[in-house]
Design a protein around this motif. Structure first.
Motif, PDB file in Angstrom:
ATOM      1  N   GLN A 192      -3.235   0.207  -9.713  1.00  0.00           N
ATOM      2  CA  GLN A 192      -2.264   0.870  -8.897  1.00  0.00           C
ATOM      3  C   GLN A 192      -1.035   1.364 -10.646  1.00  0.00           C
ATOM      4  O   GLN A 192      -0.896   2.463 -10.645  1.00  0.00           O
ATOM      5  CB  GLN A 192      -1.074   0.073  -8.564  1.00  0.00           C
ATOM      6  CG  GLN A 192      -0.640  -1.350  -9.466  1.00  0.00           C
ATOM      7  CD  GLN A 192       0.935  -0.894 -10.139  1.00  0.00           C
ATOM      8  OE1 GLN A 192       1.278  -0.097  -9.925  1.00  0.00           O
ATOM      9  NE2 GLN A 192       0.992  -2.116 -10.992  1.00  0.00           N
ATOM     10  N   ARG A 486       3.258  -9.081  -4.141  1.00  0.00           N
ATOM     11  CA  ARG A 486       3.332  -7.805  -3.259  1.00  0.00           C
ATOM     12  C   ARG A 486       4.071  -5.922  -3.648  1.00  0.00           C
ATOM     13  O   ARG A 486       3.606  -5.588  -3.608  1.00  0.00           O
ATOM     14  CB  ARG A 486       4.801  -8.267  -2.772  1.00  0.00           C
ATOM     15  CG  ARG A 486       5.101  -7.382  -1.446  1.00  0.00           C
ATOM     16  CD  ARG A 486       4.490  -8.023  -0.090  1.00  0.00           C
ATOM     17  NE  ARG A 486       4.840  -7.270   1.297  1.00  0.00           N
ATOM     18  CZ  ARG A 486       3.969  -7.325   2.187  1.00  0.00           C
ATOM     19  NH1 ARG A 486       2.888  -7.938   1.773  1.00  0.00           N
ATOM     20  NH2 ARG A 486       4.338  -6.397   3.259  1.00  0.00           N
ATOM     21  N   ASN A 487       4.656  -6.069  -4.939  1.00  0.00           N
ATOM     22  CA  ASN A 487       5.028  -4.981  -6.117  1.00  0.00           C
ATOM     23  C   ASN A 487       3.427  -4.772  -5.569  1.00  0.00           C
ATOM     24  O   ASN A 487       3.360  -2.961  -6.019  1.00  0.00           O
ATOM     25  CB  ASN A 487       5.767  -5.431  -6.590  1.00  0.00           C
ATOM     26  CG  ASN A 487       5.196  -5.493  -7.714  1.00  0.00           C
ATOM     27  OD1 ASN A 487       4.528  -6.833  -7.887  1.00  0.00           O
ATOM     28  ND2 ASN A 487       5.004  -5.118  -9.096  1.00  0.00           N
ATOM     29  N   LYS A 489       0.771  -4.209  -4.211  1.00  0.00           N
ATOM     30  CA  LYS A 489      -0.076  -4.434  -2.979  1.00  0.00           C
ATOM     31  C   LYS A 489       0.771  -3.200  -2.812  1.00  0.00           C
ATOM     32  O   LYS A 489       0.334  -1.713  -2.074  1.00  0.00           O
ATOM     33  CB  LYS A 489      -0.023  -5.273  -1.577  1.00  0.00           C
ATOM     34  CG  LYS A 489      -0.667  -5.994  -1.788  1.00  0.00           C
ATOM     35  CD  LYS A 489      -0.678  -7.291  -0.828  1.00  0.00           C
ATOM     36  CE  LYS A 489      -0.893  -8.532  -1.395  1.00  0.00           C
ATOM     37  NZ  LYS A 489      -0.984  -8.910   0.023  1.00  0.00           N
ATOM     38  N   GLU A 490       1.788  -3.047  -2.960  1.00  0.00           N
ATOM     39  CA  GLU A 490       2.692  -1.481  -2.408  1.00  0.00           C
ATOM     40  C   GLU A 490       2.160  -0.401  -3.302  1.00  0.00           C
ATOM     41  O   GLU A 490       2.853   0.660  -2.456  1.00  0.00           O
ATOM     42  CB  GLU A 490       4.157  -1.972  -2.285  1.00  0.00           C
ATOM     43  CG  GLU A 490       4.673  -2.883  -1.381  1.00  0.00           C
ATOM     44  CD  GLU A 490       5.902  -3.333  -2.082  1.00  0.00           C
ATOM     45  OE1 GLU A 490       6.823  -4.275  -0.681  1.00  0.00           O
ATOM     46  OE2 GLU A 490       6.673  -2.836  -2.558  1.00  0.00           O
ATOM     47  N   LYS A 491       2.398  -0.800  -4.770  1.00  0.00           N
ATOM     48  CA  LYS A 491       1.741   0.803  -5.116  1.00  0.00           C
ATOM     49  C   LYS A 491       0.550   0.985  -5.048  1.00  0.00           C
ATOM     50  O   LYS A 491       0.031   2.246  -5.062  1.00  0.00           O
ATOM     51  CB  LYS A 491       1.496  -0.172  -6.459  1.00  0.00           C
ATOM     52  CG  LYS A 491       3.778  -0.625  -7.523  1.00  0.00           C
ATOM     53  CD  LYS A 491       3.430   0.648  -8.329  1.00  0.00           C
ATOM     54  CE  LYS A 491       5.037   0.427  -8.551  1.00  0.00           C
ATOM     55  NZ  LYS A 491       5.574  -0.601  -9.113  1.00  0.00           N
ATOM     56  N   GLY A 494       0.995   3.292  -2.568  1.00  0.00           N
ATOM     57  CA  GLY A 494       1.926   4.736  -2.686  1.00  0.00           C
ATOM     58  C   GLY A 494       0.739   5.436  -3.355  1.00  0.00           C
ATOM     59  O   GLY A 494       1.583   6.614  -2.650  1.00  0.00           O
ATOM     60  N   ALA A 508      -1.205   0.143   5.405  1.00  0.00           N
ATOM     61  CA  ALA A 508       0.363  -0.795   4.857  1.00  0.00           C
ATOM     62  C   ALA A 508       0.731  -1.502   6.179  1.00  0.00           C
ATOM     63  O   ALA A 508       0.596  -2.732   6.642  1.00  0.00           O
ATOM     64  CB  ALA A 508       1.025   0.719   5.001  1.00  0.00           C
ATOM     65  N   MET A 513       3.284  -4.093   6.042  1.00  0.00           N
ATOM     66  CA  MET A 513       4.379  -3.195   5.145  1.00  0.00           C
ATOM     67  C   MET A 513       4.810  -1.529   6.473  1.00  0.00           C
ATOM     68  O   MET A 513       4.109  -1.114   7.080  1.00  0.00           O
ATOM     69  CB  MET A 513       3.739  -2.146   3.931  1.00  0.00           C
ATOM     70  CG  MET A 513       3.700  -3.243   3.138  1.00  0.00           C
ATOM     71  SD  MET A 513       2.830  -2.224   1.623  1.00  0.00           S
ATOM     72  CE  MET A 513       1.886  -3.587   1.003  1.00  0.00           C
ATOM     73  N   PRO A 516       4.347   4.010   5.462  1.00  0.00           N
ATOM     74  CA  PRO A 516       4.764   5.501   4.540  1.00  0.00           C
ATOM     75  C   PRO A 516       4.862   6.641   4.871  1.00  0.00           C
ATOM     76  O   PRO A 516       4.334   6.905   6.270  1.00  0.00           O
ATOM     77  CB  PRO A 516       3.385   5.052   3.131  1.00  0.00           C
ATOM     78  CG  PRO A 516       2.197   4.948   4.424  1.00  0.00           C
ATOM     79  CD  PRO A 516       2.834   4.035   5.394  1.00  0.00           C
TER      80      PRO A 516
END
Ligand code: HDD
Length: 684
Positions: A192, A486-487, A489-491, A494, A508, A513, A516
Motif C-alpha cells: 500500500q 484495518r487501515n 486493508k483499506e489502503k 483504495g 471491499a 468495507m 468504494p
C-alpha cells in the motif's frame, strides 16, 4: 538403467564425470585416506571410560558434521534443479553473435534451478509465491545465466528497494512468523505504501503463483536486454520460456492440502518426470524490438514492472530446451549452483533497467558469503565448459595449480600470457560491451516514464477469464483476511479502485468495507496471451490418474483402459484398501497413505466395495471440488453415485465403453481443471 542414462553425455556431463565419486565396492577411510576399522565406537579409556582426544577419526567426523551447513540463499532458498540441453532452431546471427543462438547444430548443456522466493530451504513447495526459473547455459563462449521468474514483472523498479521488499515479504522480524507466506501485515503495508508493486501483486494473486508443476510454468527474463550482432548493431529483447505441456496451476484449496500431504510436491514432480524419461521441455521465445522503437510504447522498456503485450510484439519461438538429467547430489549441484545476471556472453548485453543494474552486483556478492570465497566458479556445477585463463589467484579453496611464474598482465616473463582475446585485430568470440551513448547528470530520481502503476494491472485483470477473476478476488480475500491492521486493508482497496472498480468492490464487500466510490474508467484493453484459460494443450502426457481398486475390481475391464491411458503418456497409480495385490492387480498406494490432491484425475474401478467407505467417497468429492476429471467404469458406478456430485462437467459415467470411454476421459483430463463447476459452497 535410468532413462537419463540413455541420453548421450554432453560436454558438461563429461566434465562432471571427473568429479563424480562412486563408493560402490570401496572401503572406509578418513578424509586423509587412512583405512578405518570401526566407525561406530569412539576411542575410550576402558569400555566405560572417557573418550580420548587422540581419536582423530571421531574428531574429524564430528567436525565435518558441525560444519555441514552453508547459509541458505537470502531469497529463493527453496529450490530444485536439473541438467539439460538447449538447441536453437535457426541462426539468429541477424541479431546476435552469441554462438549458441547462431548455430542450430550446436547442443548447449544447461542447468536449471526452479525455486520459491520467500520461504526457507525446508519450506513447502506449494505456497503462493513467485517461482524462480534460472538457467545456466554452458556455452562454448563462456557461461550465460538467464536468471528469470515465472512472472514477467517485478514488485519494484529500482534494485535499491530490494532489501525493503524482501524484508516486508519474509517472516516478520519480531517473531519470525509467517513462513513462506505473503499473507501478513508487513508485505501488504509495503504494497500500500509502494503502488509500483500493484501490477506484480495482480500476478501474485493470480493462479500463476501456485503452479501445478515446474514443468507447466512459463519463464521470463523480466528485464529488457540487448542482443548485439557482428556489426555492433543492438536490438532490445525480452526472453520467454514456454512449456510444451501448457501453463497450468493448482486450485488454492488444493494447495493448502498438498502442503501437508507432500511438501515436496513440485520437487518430486520434476525429479520423477526426469527419472521416468518424460523429459520436460520449453521453447525459448524472443520479443525483439528495434532500438529505433525504444520510445514507441506507452510505458518505459527499462521499467521491470511492465510487459510488452504479445499482441503488440509477438513472441518468436527460437529454440528448445529439454531437461534430461537429475543431479547426482543435491548439495554439490543444486545447492552450490551460483547464478549471476552479469554472466553474459558476446552478443548479449544489458540495458539501463535500474533493477538489472543492481542485480549485476548482488549475485556475485551473495556467492561470497554463501559459497565461502571468490573461487565458486571452480565448483563443478558452476565451471564453464569454455577454458578459463587469467591472472586471478588464491582465495579460499583455490583448486587450480597455476604453473606460470607470473600472475599479472602485461608481462614479458611469461610471453605475455594469458594474452588478450583479440588476435591480429580479430575480435570474434571476444566480449565487447555495447557502446551505448550515455549522457546525464548524477541524480537520485525515478524517471517520470516509470510513473504509471495501474494501466498494466488493469490490462492483466481485463485479460482474465471469469474463473481467473474469481480466483484473484478470493486470493485478495485470503491474503488481506490475514492482515491485522484495518487501515492497511483499506489502503489496498483504495489502490484496487484504480485498477478496476468491480475488483475493488468485490474485495471491499468480502472485507466488510463500504463499496468504494468509482475510480478512473477502466481502459478496456486486454491481452489474451496473459490468460491461462488459453493455454490448454492437446495432451494428457505425465498427468497423474488415481485408479481406485479393491479385491472386487474387474481387472479384465480395467486393464485395457489403463493401458490406453498410459499409451497416451498418463501415469496411472492403483489405490487400494491395502498394499499388495487387489484382484490380481498390484496396488501402488494404500488409500490412507495418499490423497486426491496428489492426482490430476480419478478413475473409479472398485467393484462397488468403496461406496460405503468414507475416505473413498471423500477422495472422489474432493477431486470434484478441485475441478478434476472423474470417470467410472461399470464397477465404479456405485461409488460415483455415493459421491453425490453436484454436476456432470468433466465426469464420465460408465455408459460409454471401450475407446469412446477412454477418449472422453482423456479429453476431460486435457482441459486440466473444470473451473466452471459451481463448487463455491460444495463441501468435500
Ligand atoms: Fe534475484 C536469487 C530471480 C531481482 C538478488 N533471483 C535469485 C534466483 C532467481 C532470481 C531465480 C535464484 C537463483 C538460484 O536458483 O540460485 N531476482 C530474480 C528476478 C529478478 C530478481 C527475475 C527481477 C527481475 N534479485 C533481484 C534483485 C536483487 C536480487 C533486484 C538485488 C538487488 N537474487 C538476488 C540474490 C540471490 C537471488 C540475493 C539470492 C541467492 C542468489 O542470488 O544466488 O543475489
Amino acid at each position: 538403467m535410468r532413462h537419463e542414462d540413455a541420453v548421450e553425455k554432453d560436454e558438461k556431463q563429461r566434465q562432471l564425470d571427473q568429479h563424480r565419486v562412486d563408493l560402490q565396492g570401496t572401503r572406509l577411510t578418513t578424509d586423509q585416506g587412512v583405512l578405518i576399522d570401526d566407525t561406530d565406537n569412539s576411542l575410550q579409556a576402558g569400555e566405560r571410560g572417557p573418550t580420548l582426544l587422540e581419536d582423530f577419526h571421531f574428531r574429524e567426523k564430528i567436525m565435518r558434521f558441525d560444519h555441514e551447513r552453508i547459509p541458505e540463499r537470502v531469497v529463493h532458498a527453496r529450490g530444485s534443479g536439473a541438467y539439460g540441453q538447449f538447441r536453437v532452431y535457426e541462426s539468429l546471427a541477424e541479431h546476435t553473435v552469441a554462438d549458441f543462438l547462431c548455430d542450430p547444430s550446436l547442443v548447449t548443456p544447461v542447468f536449471v534451478r526452479f525455486s520459491t522466493v520467500a520461504g526457507s530451504r525446508g519450506s513447502a513447495d506449494t505456497v503462493r509465491d513467485v517461482r524462480g526459473f534460472a538457467t545456466k547455459f554452458y556455452t562454448r563462449q563462456g557461461n550465460y545465466d538467464l536468471v528469470g521468474n515465472n512472472m514477467p514483472v517485478f514488485p519494484i523498479q529500482d534494485g535499491i528497494k530490494f532489501l525493503d521488499f524482501v524484508h516486508a515479504v519474509k517472516p516478520e522480524p519480531h517473531n519470525e512468523i509467517p513462513q513462506a507466506q505473503s499473507a501478513h501485515d508487513t508485505l501488504w503495508d509495503f504494497v500500500q505504501c509502494q503502488p509500483e508493486t500493484l501490477h506484480f501483486v495482480m500476478w501474485l494473486m493470480s493462479d500463476r503463483a501456485i503452479p501445478r508443476s515446474f514443468r507447466m510454468m512459463q519463464g521470463f527474463g523480466v528485464h529488457t536486454f540487448r542482443l548485439v550482432n557482428a556489426e555492433g548493431r543492438a536490438t532490445f529483447v525480452k526472453f520467454h520460456w514456454k512449456p510444451l505441456l501448457g501453463t497450468h496451476s493448482l486450485v488454492w484449496d488444493e494447495v493448502l492440502r498438498v502442503q501437508g500431504n507432500d511438501p515436496d510436491f513440485n520437487r518430486r514432480d520434476l525429479w520423477d518426470a526426469i527419472e521416468r524419461g518424460a523429459f520436460p521441455e520449453w521453447e525459448l521465445g524472443l520479443q525483439i524490438v528495434p532500438e529505433s522503437d525504444e520510445h514507441a510504447f506507452d510505458f518505459d522498456l527499462l521499467d521491470p514492472t511492465k510487459i510488452i503485450p504479445e499482441e503488440i510484439v509477438p513472441v518468436r519461438p527460437v529454440g528448445r530446451m529439454t531437461l534430461n538429467r537429475n543431479p547426482e547430489n543435491f548439495f554439490a549441484e543444486t545447492e552450490q549452483v551460483a547464478f549471476c545476471t552479469a554472466n553474459v556472453v558476446p552478443g548479449i548485453d544489458f540495458t539501463n533497467d535500474p533493477l538489472l543494474q543492481a542485480r549485476n552486483f548482488s549475485y556475485f556478492d551473495t556467492q561470497l558469503i554463501r559459497l565461502g570465497g571468490p573461487n565458486f566458479a571452480q565448483i563443478p556445477v558452476n565451471q564453464p565448459v569454455a577454458p578459463v585463463h587469467n591472472d586471478n589467484r588464491d582465495g579460499y579453496h583455490q583448486r587450480m595449480i597455476h604453473q606460470s611464474g607470473t600472475s599479472y598482465s602485461i608481462n614479458s616473463i611469461s610471453g605475455g600470457c594469458p594474452m588478450s582475446g583479440v588476435v591480429s585485430g580479430d575480435f570474434s568470440g571476444v566480449f565487447q560491451h555495447y557502446q551505448e551513448r550515455v549522457d546525464g547528470r548524477k541524480i537520485r530520481k525515478r524517471s517520470p516514464s516509470f510513473e504509471d502503476h495501474y494501466s498494466q494491472a488493469t490490462l492483466f485483470w481485463n485479460s482474465m477469464s471469469f474463473w481467473e477473476k474469481r480466483h484473484i478476488v478470493n486470493a485478495f480475500l485470503f491474503e488481506l483476511g490475514h492482515v491485522e491492521r484495518r487501515n492497511i486493508k483499506e489502503k489496498v482497496v483504495g489502490h484496487l479502485v484504480h485498477i478496476d472498480h468491480e475488483l475493488a468492490t468485490q474485495v471491499a464487500l468480502g472485507l466488510g468495507m463500504p463499496v468504494p466510490a468509482g475510480g478512473p474508467a477502466n481502459h478496456g484493453k486486454a491481452s489474451p496471451a496473459l490468460s491461462q484459460a488459453n493455454s490448454a494443450r492437446e495432451t494428457i502426457a505425465t498427468r497423474k490418474i488415481a485408479i481406485l481398486v479393491t479385491d472386487a475390481t474387474d481387472a479384465g475391464a480395467l486393464t485395457p483402459v489403463k493401458e490406453a491411458l498410459e499409451g497416451q503418456g498418463a501415469i496411472c497409480e492403483l489405490i487400494g484398501p491395502h498394499e499388495g495385490n487387489a484382484a490380481s492387480l498390484a496396488v501402488d498406494r494404500q488409500l490412507t497413505a495418499t490423497n486426491s490432491v496428489l492426482y490430476d484425475a480419478v478413475l473409479l474401478a472398485d467393484g462397488g466395495l468403496l461406496a460405503e467407505d468414507g475416505p473413498a467417497v471423500h477422495f472422489v468429492r474432493e477431486a470434484f471440488k478441485h475441478g478434476k476429471a472423474i470417470a467410472a467404469l461399470p464397477g465404479g458406478s456405485a461409488l460415483l453415485q455415493a459421491a453425490r456430485l453436484p454436476g456432470t462437467q468433466g465426469v464420465i459415467g460408465p455408459d460409454a465403453s471401450g475407446g469412446a470411454f477412454v477418449q472422453a476421459f482423456a479429453d476431460a483430463i486435457k482441459v486440466h481443471r473444470h473451473y466452471d463447476r459451481d463448487v463455491a459452497t460444495f463441501s468435500a
